[in-house]
Design a protein around this motif. Structure first.
Motif, PDB file in Angstrom:
ATOM      1  N   ARG A 182       0.826  -1.208   0.000  1.00  0.00           N
ATOM      2  CA  ARG A 182       0.000   0.000   0.000  1.00  0.00           C
ATOM      3  C   ARG A 182       0.862   1.261   0.000  1.00  0.00           C
ATOM      4  N   PHE A 183       1.897   1.235   0.814  1.00  0.00           N
ATOM      5  CA  PHE A 183       2.761   2.408   0.934  1.00  0.00           C
ATOM      6  C   PHE A 183       3.505   2.661  -0.370  1.00  0.00           C
ATOM      7  N   THR A 193       1.190   4.342  -2.637  1.00  0.00           N
ATOM      8  CA  THR A 193       0.899   5.705  -2.169  1.00  0.00           C
ATOM      9  C   THR A 193       2.036   6.628  -2.587  1.00  0.00           C
ATOM     10  N   ASP A 247       1.605   7.205  -6.423  1.00  0.00           N
ATOM     11  CA  ASP A 247       0.487   8.054  -6.842  1.00  0.00           C
ATOM     12  C   ASP A 247       0.504   9.402  -6.145  1.00  0.00           C
ATOM     13  N   GLY A 248       0.791   9.360  -4.830  1.00  0.00           N
ATOM     14  CA  GLY A 248       0.725  10.592  -4.058  1.00  0.00           C
ATOM     15  C   GLY A 248       1.850  11.541  -4.408  1.00  0.00           C
ATOM     16  N   LEU A 249       3.059  11.029  -4.369  1.00  0.00           N
ATOM     17  CA  LEU A 249       4.207  11.904  -4.603  1.00  0.00           C
ATOM     18  C   LEU A 249       4.746  11.796  -6.021  1.00  0.00           C
ATOM     19  N   GLN A 250       4.177  10.863  -6.792  1.00  0.00           N
ATOM     20  CA  GLN A 250       4.562  10.696  -8.198  1.00  0.00           C
ATOM     21  C   GLN A 250       6.061  10.501  -8.393  1.00  0.00           C
ATOM     22  N   LYS A 252       7.644   8.018  -9.616  1.00  0.00           N
ATOM     23  CA  LYS A 252       7.668   6.783 -10.403  1.00  0.00           C
ATOM     24  C   LYS A 252       9.064   6.404 -10.876  1.00  0.00           C
ATOM     25  N   ASN A 296      10.895   3.811  -8.815  1.00  0.00           N
ATOM     26  CA  ASN A 296      10.187   2.538  -8.797  1.00  0.00           C
ATOM     27  C   ASN A 296      10.905   1.387  -8.088  1.00  0.00           C
TER      28      ASN A 296
END
Lengths: 145, 115
Positions: free
Chosen positions: B75-76, B79, B82-85, B87, B90
């Motif tokens: 989940r983290f 998050t 998506d939240g802090l983008q 990517k 990764n």
């Protein structure tokens, strides 16, 4: 990979596609989005308590003295505030999790699909039963052993 | 098509979500708030030791701890995406999250073994 930048990026094969810039705190602008991020962040208090359990087991395995140190730490303002905050978050985790359960679990009896409300209800019943059972165990442990 | 490991991590995420939702609130409330605040009396050390040392409790705690940590990891991780983008980080984030959860599970297993 898509990478956001201040300028639209064009990809080979997707000549008309461009990735719009999104601010880092996009989720803070709308309450539904903020609630989504809060729900996802309940995983942090879940992990916090898993670590507390590891420390408790470690203290138990080391002996009465180490365990007394551990329980004394639990009484500190720092620990109590962390536990209060975590408690609110894990309650939120349970409620959101059970409410979403029907979306993940599809049970059919014959041709009929069990309604989502029943699945959510069963989750809450299980939650109540396990909570009461564990509370009872802790309250009566000294008499049981 | 490349075989993805996502369904595997998602299954662990789901199992961890269920077990943590059912058990963490009550255990946290009793051990982290009610006992330290003196609302209820703490069971004595010997009895707790016996309880935590029983095979059923050990297995239960190992499942609770490791699945909760894996739930957090999955989940983290998303998050952060998506939240802090972030990517582009990764691989690093995946290693940090799943690696941390696996290390925590190993530690839990080790100390449960010692009890």
């Amino acid at each position: 990979m898509f990478k956001s930048s201040r300028f639209p990026i064009y990809y080979k094969g997707h000549p008309r596609m461009f990735v719009k810039d999104k601010p880092i705190f996009w989720w803070a602008l709308k309450w539904v989005h903020a609630r989504f991020i809060i729900r996802e962040l309940t995983s942090v208090p879940v992990a916090f308590y898993a670590i507390i359990l590891i420390l408790q087991i470690r203290a138990l395995s080391l002996g009465p003295e180490a365990y007394a140190n551990f329980t004394n730490w639990l009484k500190t303002p720092l620990s109590l505030s962390l536990h209060v905050i975590s408690f609110l978050f894990v309650i939120y985790h349970s409620v959101t999790w059970f409410n979403l359960a029907p979306k993940a679990i599809v049970i059919r009896i014959g041709k009929n699909r069990i309604p989502g409300l029943v699945i959510t209800g069963l989750n809450y019943v299980a939650w109540a039963i396990f909570s009461v059972a564990i509370a009872w165990l802790f309250l009566n442990l000294d008499n049981l052993m | 098509m490349k075989k993805s490991s996502e369904p595997f991590w998602w299954a662990l995420f789901g199992a961890g979500g269920v077990i943590s939702a059912l058990f963490i609130p009550v255990i946290l409330f009793i051990q982290g708030l009610a006992i330290p605040l003196g609302w209820i009396e703490s069971p004595n050390y010997q009895h707790l030791y016996q309880l935590f040392g029983s095979p059923v409790t050990r297995l239960f705690l190992l499942a609770l701890i490791s699945l909760s940590l894996l739930h957090w990891a999955h989940r983290f991780r998303f998050t952060l995406y998506d939240g802090l983008q972030v990517k582009h980080l990764n691989v690093l984030i995946a290693i940090f999250c799943y690696g941390g959860a696996i290390l925590g599970s190993l530690a839990a297993g080790y100390y449960l073994w010692l009890i």
